[in-house]
Design an enzyme around this catalytic site. Structure first.
Site, PDB file in Angstrom:
ATOM      1  N   GLU A   1      12.538  70.289  20.448  1.00 48.81           N
ATOM      2  CA  GLU A   1      11.163  70.163  20.927  1.00 48.81           C
ATOM      3  C   GLU A   1      11.121  70.053  22.446  1.00 48.81           C
ATOM      4  O   GLU A   1      11.842  69.257  23.047  1.00 48.81           O
ATOM      5  CB  GLU A   1      10.515  68.920  20.305  1.00 48.81           C
ATOM      6  CG  GLU A   1       9.041  68.771  20.572  1.00 48.81           C
ATOM      7  CD  GLU A   1       8.206  69.802  19.837  1.00 48.81           C
ATOM      8  OE1 GLU A   1       7.045  70.004  20.243  1.00 48.81           O
ATOM      9  OE2 GLU A   1       8.698  70.381  18.855  1.00 48.81           O
TER      10      GLU A   1
ATOM     11  N   LYS B   1       6.429  62.790  16.875  1.00 47.64           N
ATOM     12  CA  LYS B   1       6.624  63.793  15.818  1.00 47.64           C
ATOM     13  C   LYS B   1       7.224  63.195  14.556  1.00 47.64           C
ATOM     14  O   LYS B   1       6.845  63.580  13.443  1.00 47.64           O
ATOM     15  CB  LYS B   1       7.485  64.949  16.331  1.00 47.64           C
ATOM     16  CG  LYS B   1       6.705  65.945  17.167  1.00 47.64           C
ATOM     17  CD  LYS B   1       7.164  67.368  16.939  1.00 47.64           C
ATOM     18  CE  LYS B   1       6.107  68.361  17.399  1.00 47.64           C
ATOM     19  NZ  LYS B   1       6.477  69.762  17.185  1.00 47.64           N
TER      20      LYS B   1
END
Length: 613
Positions: A278, A207
């Protein structure tokens, strides 16, 4: 993240005479950088190394003559050579051949990242559509499953339960004086693969790479972090090669104490950092969001459902209506984990805002959703229902009028509700069986939408081939993992949209950063989703294309970031930055806001290096 000597670069690229991020972002590539190393030490540094692109004058200046082949290549020639190597039919990793080409490509990219950071991001930006599935979903799932064996050199930071009481000092071990973006996981629910413990670090690593490639956040200002509180994965607990704590996961107050200490440490050192949570398990994802979101600049795009909302709004357009008709959509949701409930909550708030943003509107919006879990339809008669699920439980008397009851099967619910949208967030591959899809034929919508959103690919609730073959060419299809278009014959193809989180989280992060917003509000997230849903041209949407191509990601991110900034200003949350105070932000029109965003997006260009003893 590979070690980049940020302090050294910052001394030259951000002198006292300049002003903050704007100068850093726009002058890093053009201003010479003073280095304090020569020869092989330069070539071993991933931030300063240019490989065969070092010009002759620099080779002489930095004692590199004879340490490189004599030819001087342009950056583009380097990229072309690298892509030839990457795309060879048999890609071999350094430790032997791989029978999985995607994983082998990940290894090749990873080695490039280790030796030449600038070129790595050049390649990633130029070939983002091809490489995003390698550095992130779906290949990242395979990477996480095998990370203990793939580990070669550290990227990011690791905080564990064994570090309690030390985190405030540990955070200063990271060399960057400023970090703008952190992605954190505890590895408890990696995609649809479950508890992978410390191996979940692959998710934050992927990410932050997308934050750099899509949002232009400087690679020395992003930081992937793993919070290791143990694992309940029996295989990992018994694996002698596992790199994490081989103990059961902490729970309750012990677990929260670790997270609380971490958040305090991070925001003490970097008060303006943004933290994205996340892949936390359902049990904690919503609780942690509620615990921290009003105190710190943080968000969880899975739980807050941003990319799914954009897809749902796009589906309304593709069905021949305007986005303001979204509150009329009937939506059946399969899955009541953190992602499923997060999407329902976000969609309900979006509908309510369109209906007047009051208690009555919120109540009305709630009647558009039917949530089904492994035990069937969730109603207020569900025994032992938890507090997170209760707000989404249907009233038993109300659903009884449709011939439904507590625990009705997914097939029954689809048959009776006749939904406009069937949304899958269950992590159960094949859940949308032939029978379920057949039931959707009676949808009141002339163009029903099927969203099997679970990742990775094997967990998708159905394939596009199944959906188009059973329901025909008029359906809308959007999945969490990438699928190829379906050949429907007669020159027609069924378009497979990918509801990829990378459409939105980079823009949300960048917009929050540039606005200086003190928190990330629901309105800012909604503005991002609406912006993405409105991005596609009308003719594309009517052809069933509701998400744009990933190749446009930097332009999409600019638009999303600008929308987030404007919403932060409208909600009086924007506190500005050193180069742009809140009043200046307020005076920017849309075009000026887009220009402001663009001027702050880092580009990977080789800087001139000058040696100083």
């Amino acid at each position: 993240m590979a070690f980049f000597p940020y302090r050294l670069a910052r001394r030259v690229c951000w002198p006292a005479a300049t002003r903050g991020w704007r100068m850093f972002a726009t002058t890093v590539a053009s201003r010479p950088i003073i280095v304090h190393k020569l020869g092989l030490d330069i070539l071993k540094d991933p931030w300063f190394n240019k490989g065969t692109a070092f010009p002759i004058t620099e080779r002489d200046r930095l004692d590199l003559r004879g340490l490189l082949p004599p030819i001087v290549l342009t950056a583009q020639q380097q990229i072309d050579r690298f892509m030839v190597d990457l795309n060879r039919s048999q890609v071999n990793a350094r430790d032997g051949p791989s029978d999985n080409i995607s994983l082998a490509k990940w290894r090749v990219l990873n080695r490039l990242h280790d030796r030449n950071g600038t070129m790595y991001y050049k390649v990633l930006i130029d070939y983002i559509e091809e490489l995003a599935p390698i550095v992130y979903t779906p290949t990242v799932g395979l990477v996480c499953q095998n990370y203990s064996g793939l580990f070669r050199r550290p990227r990011g930071m690791y905080f564990s339960a064994a570090d309690r009481g030390e985190m405030m000092s540990m955070v200063y071990n990271w060399p960057a004086e400023q970090v703008d973006m952190i992605v954190i996981t505890d590895g408890s629910r990696i995609l649809g693969l479950g508890d992978l413990g410390v191996q979940g670090i692959g998710i934050p690593i992927g990410k932050v790479d997308l934050y750099v490639a899509a949002a232009g956040i400087h690679p020395q200002r992003v930081l992937p972090i793993m919070i290791d509180v143990g694992t309940n994965n029996e295989r990992l607990l018994k694996d002698p090669l596992y790199l994490g704590l081989q103990q059961r996961r902490l729970d309750g107050e012990e677990y929260l104490a670790v997270l609380d200490e971490f958040m305090e440490a991070v925001f003490t050192r970097w008060p303006t950092v943004i933290v994205q949570f996340e892949d936390f398990q359902s049990k904690w994802a919503l609780k942690l969001l509620q615990r921290y979101r009003n105190t710190y600049r943080m968000f969880n795009d899975d739980v807050q459902g941003t990319v799914a909302i954009a897809g749902l709004l796009g589906a309304v357009r593709a069905q021949g209506r305007t986005m303001i008709d979204f509150p009329r959509q009937k939506i059946v949701v399969a899955g009541a984990g953190s992602a499923g409930l997060g999407v329902v909550n976000a969609a309900r708030k979006t509908m309510a805002k369109m209906l007047g943003d009051n208690e009555s509107a919120f109540e009305s919006a709630g009647r558009q959703f039917w949530v089904v879990d492994a035990e069937g339809l969730i109603t207020d008669e569900r025994p032992g229902i938890d507090t997170e699920t209760l707000p989404f439980a249907r009233k038993a008397k109300e659903v009884g009028l449709l011939g439904l009851r507590e625990g009705s099967s997914l097939i029954e619910v689809v048959k009776k509700v006749k939904p406009d949208v069937l949304l899958g967030l269950s992590a159960v591959g094949g859940l949308f069986s032939k029978e379920v899809l057949e039931a959707l034929k009676d949808s009141t919508s002339v163009r029903p939408a099927i969203f099997p959103m679970s990742n990775p690919t094997k967990n998708a609730e159905c394939t596009p081939e199944d959906a188009f073959s059973i329901l025909g060419e008029q359906i809308l299809f959007a999945s969490g993992s990438p699928f190829k278009a379906v050949d429907l014959g007669n020159g027609k193809f069924g378009h497979c949209n990918q509801a990829n989180a990378m459409y939105l989280f980079p823009g949300i992060g960048l917009g929050t950063l540039l606005s200086g917003a003190r928190v990330i509000s629901d309105g800012m997230l909604q503005a991002a989703a609406v912006c993405l849903a409105a991005y596609m041209k009308e003719e594309d949407v009517l052809d069933g294309i509701i998400y744009p191509p990933i190749s446009r990601i930097r332009d999409i991110t600019r638009e999303v970031a600008a929308a987030v900034i404007r919403e932060a200003v409208a909600e009086d949350l924007a506190e500005g930055r050193e180069d742009m105070d809140p009043m200046e932000l307020r005076r920017l029109d849309k075009a000026e806001t887009l220009a402001y965003v663009k001027s702050h997006m880092w580009e990977p260009d080789y800087a001139t290096l000058v040696y100083m003893d």
